[in-house]
Write an enzyme that holds these catalytic residues in place. Structure first.
Site, PDB file in Angstrom:
ATOM      1  N   LYS A 123      -1.183   6.836   3.256  1.00 33.98           N
ATOM      2  CA  LYS A 123      -0.654   5.550   3.711  1.00 33.98           C
ATOM      3  C   LYS A 123       0.806   5.385   3.313  1.00 33.98           C
ATOM      4  CE  LYS A 123      -5.096   3.112   3.778  1.00 33.98           C
ATOM      5  NZ  LYS A 123      -5.947   4.216   3.337  1.00 33.98           N
ATOM      6  N   GLU A 207       1.153  -3.909  -0.673  1.00 28.90           N
ATOM      7  CA  GLU A 207       1.760  -4.530   0.497  1.00 28.90           C
ATOM      8  C   GLU A 207       1.721  -6.043   0.384  1.00 28.90           C
ATOM      9  OE1 GLU A 207      -0.722  -3.269   3.675  1.00 28.90           O
ATOM     10  OE2 GLU A 207       0.301  -1.359   3.957  1.00 28.90           O
ATOM     11  N   HIS A 242     -12.900  -5.948   3.958  1.00 27.22           N
ATOM     12  CA  HIS A 242     -11.971  -5.044   4.638  1.00 27.22           C
ATOM     13  C   HIS A 242     -12.668  -3.993   5.483  1.00 27.22           C
ATOM     14  CE1 HIS A 242      -8.919  -6.943   2.178  1.00 27.22           C
ATOM     15  NE2 HIS A 242      -9.593  -6.603   1.095  1.00 27.22           N
ATOM     16  N   ARG A 298      -8.407  10.630  13.360  1.00 26.61           N
ATOM     17  CA  ARG A 298      -9.771  11.008  13.740  1.00 26.61           C
ATOM     18  C   ARG A 298     -10.271  10.052  14.810  1.00 26.61           C
ATOM     19  NH1 ARG A 298     -12.278   6.685  11.506  1.00 26.61           N
ATOM     20  NH2 ARG A 298     -11.531   5.919   9.502  1.00 26.61           N
TER      21      ARG A 298
END
Length: 665
Positions: A123, A207, A242, A298
């Site tokens: 990430k 973030e 999440h 993927r």
């Protein structure tokens, strides 16, 4: 760097299990390919094993010893003569090491190269790449330094609330929302531990947490000839912890201009690594702007909604790209048609904080008569749900010309889904997808948590219909035992050789109890509840399905019985009842509430209280890792923690005593 391998092949090994393995097998067989399944000892009789042309045992039940063991999967490919490997999703699907090992072994990896996975799989690394490519990013820290001081400084600079997130992996694991500085340190410890267990990598990024966030993602696919396409976007805003729960395509949030912009940004992101294969570019939106968050290199769980609105079989395209073929369509040939929505059916109990449910599936019934319905499943009646793997059983997807009609169809399909032997989330999903705010698209990623009480409220009051359905379920069950007779006397519930008879039933739910009398013989049958007596007739349609006529109204009901536990589904919803049978050994088990026991097999990953500590009701005692998710066990009442009977790292079985509490005086 090893050059990617593209060539036509005839034998495909699927390095996965469950629903996705079955899904890949279905398309591969339609393309004339020979399919090879791999399985652990826990999956010896699994559906994907039965559906493949050949199956190879790759190890014990633990995923680390089987589905995550690269050496054993490569050995299975060699043994079976497989020339290519499809990784599905999860497990090794985003492992650069696995992709490279396949290439080194001369096997075709149906997916991107190891270099592409490395570039986009991190990430933090992918964000740096996207920043260079001009793709909009959420403000955050994506650096290599992982010490507490650096992460704390970064969080304070960004400003709370922040999102602490594992740099590797996905699926909501290793992710925590932190709303204040004093919550940061424990959130990082917990997220690191979960990420290490799930992905073998505990690096974190931080973030800015976007207020009122919505989750938008774009399906992309590229070939080895330099063609790269986007196949519109999906909205995956309805999430819990999440993890996506409901997905739909296209997004009801974006207008045509926004749609074109986000798809262009996704193509730019994938082009930054000259991407080959199927992948998804994920964005977070505040309702106006979108920001890149990560790329999944993927196939996604939710790919069916994209297939239904485009008419494209993404697995077929993946395989054709692996053959070395060019993509069969150009960007302007991909058309959007109608709306599709998907619900993930899990083995979990929404009434008990979504605790995973394990055991044998005793009944498996899916809706079959709804237009635009698609079901992708990895289980069937008789299968065992293991605590070793993800708890997803199936995906129910509906397509219709409009979003409203697709939602209506999905709601009905969920209502008609009956899976027993384990607890599932189908009733929760039905309430969620038909919620007025969901219909109106007035949602964000926190919607489920806010509405949790309403979405997990038990079914309504038990009426005469449910009590009559319970009687019908018992009679139908008894009738099934007597099928060796030419004609069962219970076929119409009205037969009796001499005179009229009464049969008393008693049912309980919670603290409520209802006596019900069936009157039969010498004419029409009836049901008496209290001072009400209603004409009653039933016809058995099939195992667990009955046509019940009550007071002149015929209803098709589902009624399943296991021991003294009854499940009935009527037009009013789903109901669980206990049959109090005076002649059937009706003994109820009780458990001492002072014992904290493992609800499922798992691993103790943290002890959160010390022996002798005074605990308030709900205080955290310890954390178990179950089905790749952490579950915190809490004090059922105020008291003193008398004893802890486990250690960090212990693997415990279901029902194992982990701690003992002494109630406050």
């Amino acid at each position: 760097m090893t050059k990617a391998i593209y060539r036509r092949f005839r034998t495909l090994l699927i390095a996965n299990r469950g629903e996705i393995a079955c899904r890949v097998i279905r398309t591969a067989r339609a393309m004339g390919l020979r399919t090879v399944a791999v399985y652990s000892e826990a999956d010896a009789h699994a559906l994907h094993v039965a559906e493949a042309d050949e199956a190879v045992l790759i190890g014990p039940s633990r995923a680390a010893d089987s589905y995550l063991n690269i050496g054993r999967i490569l050995a299975a490919a060699k043994t079976s003569g497989a020339e290519a490997i499809h990784p599905g999703y999860g497990f090794l699907s985003e492992s650069a090491e696995f992709a490279q090992a396949c290439a080194d072994a001369g096997l075709i990896f149906v997916g991107p190269t190891a270099d592409m996975i490395t570039a986009m799989g991190s990430k933090s690394g992918s964000k740096a790449l996207m920043e260079k490519a001009g793709v909009p990013l959420v403000p955050g820290y994506h650096g290599d330094a992982q010490d507490d001081a650096t992460l704390s400084t970064a969080a304070n600079k960004i400003g709370f609330p922040v999102l602490v997130k594992a740099s590797a992996g996905g699926g909501g694991r290793g992710m925590r929302v932190v709303r204040a500085a004093d919550e940061l340190a424990p959130a990082i410890v917990s997220a690191k531990r979960e990420a290490k267990a799930a992905f073998g990598d505990d690096r974190m990024l931080i973030e800015k947490y976007v207020d009122n966030p919505r989750h938008i993602e774009v399906q992309v696919i590229g070939d080895s000839h330099g063609n790269l396409l986007s196949l519109f976007e999906r909205e995956c805003t309805l999430q819990r912890r999440h993890q996506k729960v409901i997905e739909e395509a296209p997004s009801p949030t974006l207008n045509e201009t926004q749609r074109e912009a986000v798809c262009a940004a996704a193509r730019k992101a994938a082009s930054a690594v000259s991407y080959v294969g199927a992948g998804t570019i994920e964005f977070v939106s505040d309702g106006k702007d979108v920001f890149f968050i990560e790329m999944n290199t993927r196939l996604q769980v939710e790919h069916p909604v994209t297939e239904l609105i485009t008419g494209v079989d993404l697995v077929e395209w993946q395989l054709r790209v692996a053959f070395g073929e060019a993509l069969p369509l150009t960007q302007d040939q991909i058309k959007l048609n109608g709306h599709a929505i998907e619900a993930r059916v899990y083995a979990e109990n929404p009434d008990k904080n979504f605790m995973p449910s394990v055991g044998r599936i005793t009944a498996w019934r899916m809706a079959s008569d709804i237009g635009g319905l698609r079901i992708d499943a990895g289980y069937r009646a008789g299968d065992m749900v293991s605590p070793n793997y993800d708890a997803m059983l199936a995906k129910i997807i509906t397509w219709a010309p409009t979003r409203a009609t697709a939602i209506d169809a999905l709601g009905r399909a969920l209502d008609e889904t009956d899976i027993r032997g384990i607890v599932t989330n189908t009733a929760f999903l039905s309430k969620l997808v038909t919620h007025p705010d969901v219909r109106a698209n007035e949602i964000n990623t926190g919607f489920i948590e806010r509405e949790l009480n309403a979405l997990t409220t038990s079914d309504g009051s038990v009426s005469d219909l449910e009590l009559s359905a319970a009687v019908a379920a018992i009679i139908a069950s008894e009738q099934a035992v007597e099928r060796n007779e030419a004609r069962s006397p219970w076929q119409t519930a009205g037969w009796m050789p001499v005179g009229r008879r009464n049969r008393l039933f008693k049912f309980r739910r919670g603290q409520e109890e209802w006596p019900v009398t069936l009157r039969y013989g010498g004419g029409a049958s009836s049901i008496a509840v209290g001072d009400r007596e209603l004409p009653f007739e039933l016809t058995s349609i099939g195992e667990g399905v009955v046509d019940l006529t009550l007071d002149g109204v015929r209803s098709r009901i589902t009624g399943l019985i296991k021991g003294h536990e009854l499940y009935v589904r009527t037009r009013n919803g789903r109901f669980d009842l206990h049959w109090v049978d005076s002649f059937g050994g009706d003994d109820e088990e009780t458990t001492g509430e002072d014992k904290i026991v493992a609800p499922l097999p798992g691993t103790v990953v943290a002890l959160l209280a010390e022996e002798g500590a005074t605990l308030e009701k709900g205080a955290a005692i310890l954390t178990l890792e179950v089905m790749k998710m952490e579950q915190t066990l809490r004090a059922p009442f105020a008291g003193v923690l008398k004893q802890i009977k486990c250690n960090v790292g212990d693997v415990v079985g279901e029902g194992a005593e982990l701690a003992e509490i002494e109630p406050s005086a």
